[in-house]
Motif scaffolding. Structure first.
Motif, mmCIF file in Angstrom:
data_model
loop_
_atom_site.group_PDB
_atom_site.id
_atom_site.type_symbol
_atom_site.label_atom_id
_atom_site.label_comp_id
_atom_site.label_asym_id
_atom_site.label_seq_id
_atom_site.Cartn_x
_atom_site.Cartn_y
_atom_site.Cartn_z
ATOM 1 N N GLU A 222 20.812 2.325 15.002
ATOM 2 C CA GLU A 222 22.124 2.205 14.359
ATOM 3 C C GLU A 222 22.508 0.756 14.077
ATOM 4 O O GLU A 222 23.374 0.514 13.223
ATOM 5 N N GLY A 277 30.064 5.837 9.549
ATOM 6 C CA GLY A 277 29.004 4.857 9.636
ATOM 7 C C GLY A 277 29.166 3.694 8.687
ATOM 8 O O GLY A 277 30.183 3.545 8.011
ATOM 9 N N LYS A 283 23.615 6.639 11.009
ATOM 10 C CA LYS A 283 24.649 7.108 11.910
ATOM 11 C C LYS A 283 24.150 8.416 12.532
ATOM 12 O O LYS A 283 23.866 9.385 11.813
#
Length: 310
Positions: A222, A277, A283
């Motif tokens: 991420e 995200g 995400k």
């Protein structure tokens, strides 16, 4: 391709890239594919790890193949795009026997067929990813970057997460004395052995340690940093089977950010206000395991799904 499971997924919703599990956990696989749809999509790139054929690079289906067979009907291949990729001379030909045996690609085909039938006339671009080095992943990330940036393309990256157990030769464990909140301590685990660890550890239970290691990989992905992901993999040895296709796509996204002169933190997507995200980064939306490991002799496979938009 061999016959594959046929449960019909629910109608999907849009995005550009998705990490989807390649095992047999159907609900999570459906939720991953269901993140993707676009009436304007012309191509669906499917990247999966090679389980049967050793590859130092990437491979494409044989030029003679025009479609993959699924229980729902044929799934057409995008032969012009495959020809363009093949013309770079950077891809190997995938032998038919290895193509037919590879479940990391096969498991997605009925769901992709449903996606195309419901929302578009897109065609498939399957790519098998071998045991690539970091530099090789960046090389292919660079090559695929223009395709990643094309809004008419969707990318699906096939991967399970931790394969834990003696049968996977991976029994990494983080004791409670290890600070699981510090990435610097993630490498301070131990390897459990049935002879020396006859009593199951409970502080924490093994399945919580597995979740911590998986979460370290998820957090690294991420961040959008290819290097950070590779670092966590090196420190923990986590058996993320799709680490190489994930690495290729992460490298490609980094190339795009560099090319566009964006800061490493990226730009907010239109959906970020709803917690969806950051533009150009994955995400994660779901994480599960096949079982909760309690003893050294137990085993489990972890599954996760994520998406990214550009």
């Amino acid at each position: 391709m061999p016959d594959t499971p046929t449960p019909a997924p629910p109608p999907p919703t849009p995005t550009n890239l998705s990490i989807s599990q390649n095992g047999t956990h159907t609900p999570l696989l459906v939720s991953s594919i269901a993140l993707l749809t676009s009436n304007t999509s012309k191509r669906i790139f499917l990247l999966g790890p090679s389980h049967h054929l050793y590859l130092p690079t990437l491979a494409l289906p044989l030029p003679s193949l025009k479609s993959y067979s699924t229980p729902l009907g044929p799934l057409p291949l995008d032969t012009p795009t495959l020809s363009a990729l093949r013309s770079t001379h950077e891809f190997s030909d995938l032998p038919l026997s290895a193509d037919e045996a590879e479940h990391s690609l096969e498991m997605h085909l009925p769901y992709i067929h449903h996606l195309i039938a419901q929302s578009s006339s897109a065609k498939l671009v399957p790519i098998l990813v071998g045991s690539t080095s970091p530099s090789t992943e960046r090389k292919y990330g660079t090559l695929l970057a223009p395709y990643i940036a094309d809004p008419e393309n969707i990318f699906i990256i096939s991967s399970d997460f931790c394969h834990w157990g003696l049968r996977f030769q991976y029994t990494y464990y983080l004791p409670s004395s290890t600070s699981t909140t510090s990435t610097s301590d993630i490498s301070k685990g131990i390897t459990l052995h049935p002879k020396t660890h006859k009593s199951p550890p409970t502080n924490p239970p093994i399945h919580e340690s597995i979740a911590t290691v998986d979460q370290a990989c998820i957090s690294a992905i991420e961040t959008g940093s290819h290097e950070s992901f590779l670092k966590v993999l090196k420190e923990t040895g986590n058996t993320v089977c799709g680490r190489h296709p994930i690495g290729v796509i992460m490298a490609g996204l980094e190339i795009l950010r560099e090319k566009e002169g964006k800061e490493q933190k990226g730009e907010k997507s239109e959906d970020e206000e709803g917690g969806e995200g950051i533009k150009g980064r994955f995400k994660f939306v779901r994480y599960e395991r096949s079982s909760d490991v309690e003893r050294v002799g137990d085993s489990s496979v972890s599954y996760a799904s994520a998406f990214a938009v550009l």
